[in-house]
Design an enzyme around this catalytic site. Structure first.
Site, short mmCIF file in Angstrom:
data_model
loop_
_atom_site.label_atom_id
_atom_site.label_comp_id
_atom_site.label_asym_id
_atom_site.label_seq_id
_atom_site.Cartn_x
_atom_site.Cartn_y
_atom_site.Cartn_z
N CYS A 71 -6.87 -8.58 2.75
CA CYS A 71 -8.08 -7.75 2.80
C CYS A 71 -9.34 -8.59 3.00
O CYS A 71 -9.93 -8.60 4.06
CB CYS A 71 -8.19 -6.91 1.53
SG CYS A 71 -6.93 -5.63 1.39
N VAL A 128 0.82 -1.20 0.00
CA VAL A 128 0.00 0.00 0.00
C VAL A 128 0.86 1.25 0.00
O VAL A 128 0.68 2.17 -0.80
CB VAL A 128 -0.94 0.01 1.23
CG1 VAL A 128 -1.68 1.34 1.32
CG2 VAL A 128 -1.93 -1.15 1.15
N ARG A 134 14.21 -3.94 3.32
CA ARG A 134 13.22 -3.40 2.39
C ARG A 134 13.67 -2.03 1.86
O ARG A 134 13.63 -1.78 0.66
CB ARG A 134 11.87 -3.27 3.10
CG ARG A 134 10.77 -2.56 2.32
CD ARG A 134 10.34 -3.31 1.09
NE ARG A 134 9.14 -2.73 0.51
CZ ARG A 134 8.73 -2.97 -0.73
NH1 ARG A 134 9.41 -3.79 -1.52
NH2 ARG A 134 7.62 -2.40 -1.19
N ASP A 159 10.28 3.19 6.87
CA ASP A 159 9.94 1.80 7.17
C ASP A 159 10.97 1.27 8.16
O ASP A 159 12.14 1.66 8.12
CB ASP A 159 9.94 0.95 5.90
CG ASP A 159 9.16 -0.34 6.05
OD1 ASP A 159 8.08 -0.45 5.46
OD2 ASP A 159 9.63 -1.24 6.79
#
Length: 439
Positions: free
Chosen positions: A279, A21, A44, A39
């Site tokens: 989700c 997202v 990452r 983050d």
């Protein structure tokens, strides 16, 4: 109060959480506003600073067009303000709009786990300045932003809500792996802690969301709108999963039925399958939890969850029945499962229900191998304890097409399966003459 709100020209954005997202949104914001991506995962951030997104949500060229390798860099591409990525919280202090996009999972008992959201709120509170706005995108139950998050910010920052800082909520609408409905092309719901803040948040998103925005009258309305989107899909898929079980007992092909029913203009084109991901398989539990807190037991929502959570075991049982029908031994047999990601043509393995098929088959004494060219072997090993095959082996008693990756189109089953092997198609992806069973 409205006089203290910033102008769009003064906005400096920090996106907290650079996953499926956060990263696509941060890249788009970086084309309009000075942006920082924060983050806590050093690997990452390092990978992204090398110009590559392992989730494949942002292509390398797009990422590299906005990337700055250090704060204050002069961009090689003067067209965009650009983005600086960091794991150092202190480097985000110059921001005045913080957009929180961290995961909101459930625990092993399917209860909402707000730990990432609370920690992100606490972190932002440490670097917040007066007049700043914090916008939440993470999916939550109605009331979570104001009841669970804002008090954390107030305590961490030592500031008062709607006096020293303000809050917005704009629920994420990312469809992993979908290269057509990308973040800018999906209409965005927005909201704010005051009418003035709501208008500012709405204007901010309008700068990057070409599909437009919808300003909700309150944060709770925006939270509720998001959580019912996926609850509705979950219930609809549960309905066709139940149909699949019924029609299977009747000897009717479910896909044939859905195709025929779909000739009516207002028939909803849902298909049976395994319902996972971050989700649809999660959000209904958030709504159910809040409903129970206010004294209502949600029957349809939880019934849909029970149906969909049980589909992995159902698929495995159908595979075993087909093996028995072909006089194939079950215990000690070998089965190949094709696909472990939660959906086709993307590397996202979060909450994949394929693992339920694997576990159930193993409970029958079946040796199960898994092959998925999209998934990261390291992530699958860490998340599910499975060793992915580099390439399919041979001589399997059964092959289960669990995920309809394009790479599996035209797959030569004769090279991996025995002559009497069972071929089972979870997705209705294969030629019906090729398979022994499908949902």
């Amino acid at each position: 109060m409205s006089q203290s709100l910033m102008k769009l020209s003064d906005v400096n954005i920090c996106v907290v959480g650079l996953g499926y997202v956060g990263l696509p949104l941060a890249v788009e914001f970086a084309k309009k506003f000075p942006t920082i991506g924060y983050d806590i995962n050093q690997k990452r951030v390092d990978d992204l600073n090398r110009g590559h997104d392992d989730t494949l949500e942002v292509d390398d060229e797009n990422l590299q067009s906005v990337l700055k390798l250090k704060a204050g860099d002069d961009k090689a591409n003067p067209e965009y303000p650009g983005i600086y990525l960091t794991t150092k919280l202190e480097e985000t202090r110059a921001s005045n709009v913080y957009v929180i996009t961290v995961p909101t999972p459930t625990d092993k008992h399917n209860r909402p786990d707000l730990t990432p959201l609370v920690k992100a709120s606490e972190a932002v509170g440490k670097v917040l300045s007066k007049g700043d706005i914090v916008i939440y995108e993470s999916t939550v139950y109605p009331g979570a932003t104001e009841e669970d998050c804002i008090p954390v910010i107030e305590k961490s920052a030592g500031m008062l809500f709607n006096e020293d800082f303000y809050v917005g909520y704009s629920p994420e609408r990312i469809n992993p792996g979908d290269k057509e409905h990308t973040v800018t092309k999906i209409k965005k719901v927005t909201s704010g802690s005051t009418p003035e803040v709501g208008k500012l948040v709405d204007k901010l998103y309008k700068e990057v969301i070409v599909a437009g925005t919808h300003l909700a009258p309150s944060i709770k309305v925006a939270e509720a709108a998001k959580v019912i989107e996926n609850s509705q899909r979950d219930i609809n898929i549960a309905f066709v999963n139940e149909l699949a079980k019924i029609f299977n007992l009747m000897g009717i092909d479910t896909n044939d039925v859905l195709e025929a029913a779909g000739t009516k203009w207002n028939f909803l084109p849902f298909k049976p399958g395994l319902v996972g991901g971050h989700c649809i398989g999660i959000d209904p539990y958030y709504l159910a939890q809040k409903a129970q807190e206010v004294g209502y037991h949600p029957e349809i929502i939880l019934a849909g969850r029970r149906m969909n959570d049980g589909m992995g075991a159902y698929v495995a049982s159908q595979v075993v029945k087909e093996m028995i029908n072909k006089d194939l031994p079950v215990k000690g047999s070998k089965t190949l499962v094709l696909g472990i990601t939660f959906k086709e043509n993307c590397p996202d393995i979060r909450n994949s229900r394929v693992i339920d098929v694997v576990k159930e088959l193993r409970s029958f004494g079946v040796q199960v191998d898994v092959y998925d060219p999209w998934a990261s072997p390291e992530e699958v090993k860490h998340e599910y304890g499975l060793e992915l095959l580099e390439s399919p082996a041979s001589e399997y008693d059964a092959v289960v097409l669990a995920v309809a990756h394009n790479k599996f189109f035209g797959f030569d089953f004769s090279k991996v399966s025995k002559e009497k092997a069972v071929i089972y198609d979870v997705k209705g992806f294969l030629d019906r003459d090729l398979v022994d069973g499908r949902l």
